[in-house]
Write a protein that holds these residues in place. Structure first.
Motif, short mmCIF file in Angstrom:
data_model
loop_
_atom_site.label_atom_id
_atom_site.label_comp_id
_atom_site.label_asym_id
_atom_site.label_seq_id
_atom_site.Cartn_x
_atom_site.Cartn_y
_atom_site.Cartn_z
N MET A 159 0.87 -1.19 0.00
CA MET A 159 0.00 0.00 0.00
C MET A 159 0.90 1.23 0.00
O MET A 159 1.87 1.29 -0.75
CB MET A 159 -0.93 -0.05 1.22
N GLY A 160 0.59 2.22 0.82
CA GLY A 160 1.33 3.47 0.78
C GLY A 160 2.76 3.38 1.23
O GLY A 160 3.67 3.91 0.60
N VAL A 161 3.01 2.70 2.37
CA VAL A 161 4.36 2.62 2.91
C VAL A 161 5.27 1.84 1.97
O VAL A 161 6.37 2.30 1.63
CB VAL A 161 4.35 1.99 4.33
N LYS A 162 4.84 0.68 1.53
CA LYS A 162 5.68 -0.15 0.66
C LYS A 162 5.98 0.57 -0.65
O LYS A 162 7.08 0.41 -1.21
CB LYS A 162 4.99 -1.49 0.38
N ASN A 163 5.05 1.36 -1.17
CA ASN A 163 5.29 2.07 -2.43
C ASN A 163 6.49 3.00 -2.34
O ASN A 163 7.16 3.26 -3.34
CB ASN A 163 4.05 2.85 -2.86
N LEU A 164 6.79 3.50 -1.15
CA LEU A 164 7.91 4.42 -0.98
C LEU A 164 9.25 3.72 -1.03
O LEU A 164 10.29 4.38 -1.12
CB LEU A 164 7.74 5.21 0.33
N PHE A 165 9.25 2.38 -1.00
CA PHE A 165 10.49 1.63 -1.20
C PHE A 165 11.02 1.89 -2.61
O PHE A 165 12.21 1.68 -2.86
CB PHE A 165 10.23 0.15 -0.98
N GLY A 166 10.16 2.34 -3.51
CA GLY A 166 10.58 2.74 -4.84
C GLY A 166 11.49 3.95 -4.84
O GLY A 166 12.09 4.29 -5.86
N CYS A 167 11.61 4.63 -3.69
CA CYS A 167 12.54 5.75 -3.57
C CYS A 167 13.93 5.29 -3.16
O CYS A 167 14.83 6.11 -2.95
CB CYS A 167 12.01 6.77 -2.55
N VAL A 168 14.09 3.96 -3.01
CA VAL A 168 15.43 3.37 -2.91
C VAL A 168 15.86 3.05 -4.33
O VAL A 168 15.20 2.25 -5.01
CB VAL A 168 15.41 2.10 -2.03
N ASN A 185 10.36 -8.73 10.65
CA ASN A 185 10.17 -7.56 11.52
C ASN A 185 11.17 -6.46 11.16
O ASN A 185 10.81 -5.28 11.06
CB ASN A 185 10.34 -7.94 12.98
N ARG A 186 12.42 -6.86 10.96
CA ARG A 186 13.46 -5.87 10.60
C ARG A 186 13.19 -5.28 9.22
O ARG A 186 13.34 -4.07 9.01
CB ARG A 186 14.83 -6.54 10.64
N PHE A 187 12.75 -6.12 8.28
CA PHE A 187 12.46 -5.61 6.94
C PHE A 187 11.30 -4.62 7.00
O PHE A 187 11.34 -3.57 6.36
CB PHE A 187 12.13 -6.77 6.00
N GLY A 188 10.26 -4.95 7.77
CA GLY A 188 9.15 -4.02 7.93
C GLY A 188 9.59 -2.71 8.54
O GLY A 188 9.16 -1.63 8.12
N ALA A 195 9.78 5.27 4.84
CA ALA A 195 8.59 6.11 4.69
C ALA A 195 8.67 7.34 5.59
O ALA A 195 8.26 8.44 5.20
CB ALA A 195 7.34 5.30 5.01
N LYS A 196 9.18 7.16 6.82
CA LYS A 196 9.32 8.31 7.72
C LYS A 196 10.28 9.34 7.16
O LYS A 196 10.06 10.54 7.28
CB LYS A 196 9.81 7.83 9.09
N THR A 197 11.36 8.87 6.54
CA THR A 197 12.36 9.79 6.00
C THR A 197 11.86 10.48 4.74
O THR A 197 12.03 11.69 4.56
CB THR A 197 13.67 9.03 5.70
N ILE A 198 11.22 9.73 3.86
CA ILE A 198 10.64 10.32 2.65
C ILE A 198 9.50 11.28 3.02
O ILE A 198 9.36 12.36 2.46
CB ILE A 198 10.11 9.23 1.70
N ASN A 199 8.67 10.86 3.97
CA ASN A 199 7.60 11.70 4.53
C ASN A 199 6.73 12.35 3.45
O ASN A 199 6.73 13.57 3.28
CB ASN A 199 8.22 12.79 5.43
N VAL A 251 0.67 -7.97 8.21
CA VAL A 251 1.33 -7.10 7.24
C VAL A 251 2.55 -6.47 7.90
O VAL A 251 2.41 -5.61 8.76
CB VAL A 251 0.36 -6.00 6.74
N PRO A 252 3.77 -6.90 7.54
CA PRO A 252 4.97 -6.43 8.25
C PRO A 252 5.11 -4.92 8.32
O PRO A 252 5.60 -4.39 9.32
CB PRO A 252 6.11 -7.07 7.45
N THR A 253 4.69 -4.20 7.28
CA THR A 253 4.83 -2.74 7.32
C THR A 253 3.89 -2.13 8.36
O THR A 253 4.27 -1.20 9.07
CB THR A 253 4.55 -2.13 5.94
N VAL A 254 2.66 -2.63 8.44
CA VAL A 254 1.70 -2.09 9.41
C VAL A 254 2.09 -2.51 10.82
O VAL A 254 2.06 -1.69 11.75
CB VAL A 254 0.27 -2.55 9.07
N ALA A 255 2.47 -3.77 10.99
CA ALA A 255 2.90 -4.24 12.31
C ALA A 255 4.10 -3.45 12.81
O ALA A 255 4.16 -3.06 13.99
CB ALA A 255 3.22 -5.73 12.25
#
Length: 323
Positions: A159-168, A185-188, A195-199, A251-255
């Motif tokens: 969803m939204g958070v994972k999509n920002l991995f495209g900024c890597v 857990n670490r990957f999430g 996502a926090k850094t891209i904001n 969902v690792p990103t939400v968790a």
């Protein structure tokens, strides 16, 4: 003392037809202050869709060009300067965009497409300070995140958070799969820190037609009939898992966002239009079997060579043959 509550705007939306989609977007953004609440005259605005692959253009693996087109027009009407960018798993942003029908909108709006280049930026977490992020996103005045609602073989949902991995940028993503992927857990947490850094200033999720099953690319289209928008990407993702009737812990990103204290509980989110309960479905199809996130070295090397082959040989050959 009044406590800030993030707001997630949710509506039913059935059509990518231009007039209907524009009306839907105006309705969606109105409770958030409209597009001018996010875009001021003269600002450089990165539109970050999900440009995963050019290989399955009819399977709804990517954010619809029609949605990007209407959002880009709204940015232009607000006197912003939109540009398009992503770092696909295979190939270039321009090549994947063209394969998925973006060429008419690129030409009509004279919309630049940028390839992402990496630069090291300080993150809050010491564990991920060596993460390279694209300077094109970090140096934009405004970021509008445009994810697609999809199932995901490794992360259950994207969803939204994972999509920002495209900024890597580039194949750094595959190397991060190898480095952090042994622990979901670490990957999430790595994705949450990204996502926090891209904001992103605004996230608009394309859920008119989603992609269910063995995503992010091997599943099938699914009429979902929703659009979602929020300035808080973590709140948006929390709302979407509720709609899809998936536990946040799956969902690792939400968790991870809950563990790190950046994801609000559902009752801490304002829903000015529709509540997730009104949109909930019970039969969204998740992957048949989850795959490990970990990429071993041979897979990373193979993935890197495939990316380079598509970007520097296959895409130029396709362009030449069309000419």
């Amino acid at each position: 003392m009044q406590t800030y509550k993030p707001s997630v705007s949710l509506i039913r939306a059935k059509s990518y037809e231009s007039a209907a989609l524009r009306e839907s977007l105006i309705t969606l953004l109105e409770p958030l202050g409209g597009i001018t609440a996010f875009v001021k005259p003269g600002q450089k605005v990165l539109l970050k869709p999900n440009l995963l692959t050019g290989a399955r253009p009819t399977k709804e693996c990517t954010t619809r060009a029609e949605l990007v087109y209407e959002v880009a027009k709204m940015v232009i009407e607000a006197d912003g300067k939109p540009f398009l960018g992503d770092s696909p798993a295979f190939g270039s942003a321009k090549g994947v965009a063209i394969a998925n029908g973006y060429l008419p909108l690129i030409q009509e709006l004279n919309l630049p497409i940028v390839e992402f280049h990496g630069q090291r930026y300080q993150t809050v977490s010491e564990n991920f300070n060596h993460l390279l992020l694209c300077k094109e996103a970090m140096e934009a005045d405004v970021i509008i995140n445009l994810p697609k609602a999809k199932s995901h073989l490794q992360l259950t949902l994207t969803m939204g958070v994972k999509n920002l991995f495209g900024c890597v940028p580039g194949k750094m993503k595959a190397w991060w799969h190898m480095e952090a992927g042994k622990d979901a857990n670490r990957f999430g947490e790595m994705l949450v820190e990204t996502a926090k850094t891209i904001n992103p200033d605004l996230t608009i999720l394309d859920g008119i037609i989603g992609h269910e099953g063995n995503g992010p690319s091997g599943g099938e289209p699914r009429n979902l009939g929703i659009l979602a928008a929020a300035s808080d990407v973590f709140a948006l993702d929390r709302a979407i898992v509720e709609i899809l009737n998936v536990s946040p812990l799956q969902v690792p990103t939400v968790a991870a966002s809950q563990r790190l204290g950046v994801c609000p509980e559902l009752d801490e989110i304002e829903f000015p239009l529709l509540h997730p309960d009104l949109l909930q479905i019970s039969d969204w199809r998740l992957p048949d079997k989850l795959m490990p996130i970990d990429f071993a070295m041979p897979r990373v090397i193979k993935s890197t060579f495939k990316h380079l082959y598509i970007r520097f040989i296959k895409e130029p050959m396709n362009t030449y043959s069309r000419g």
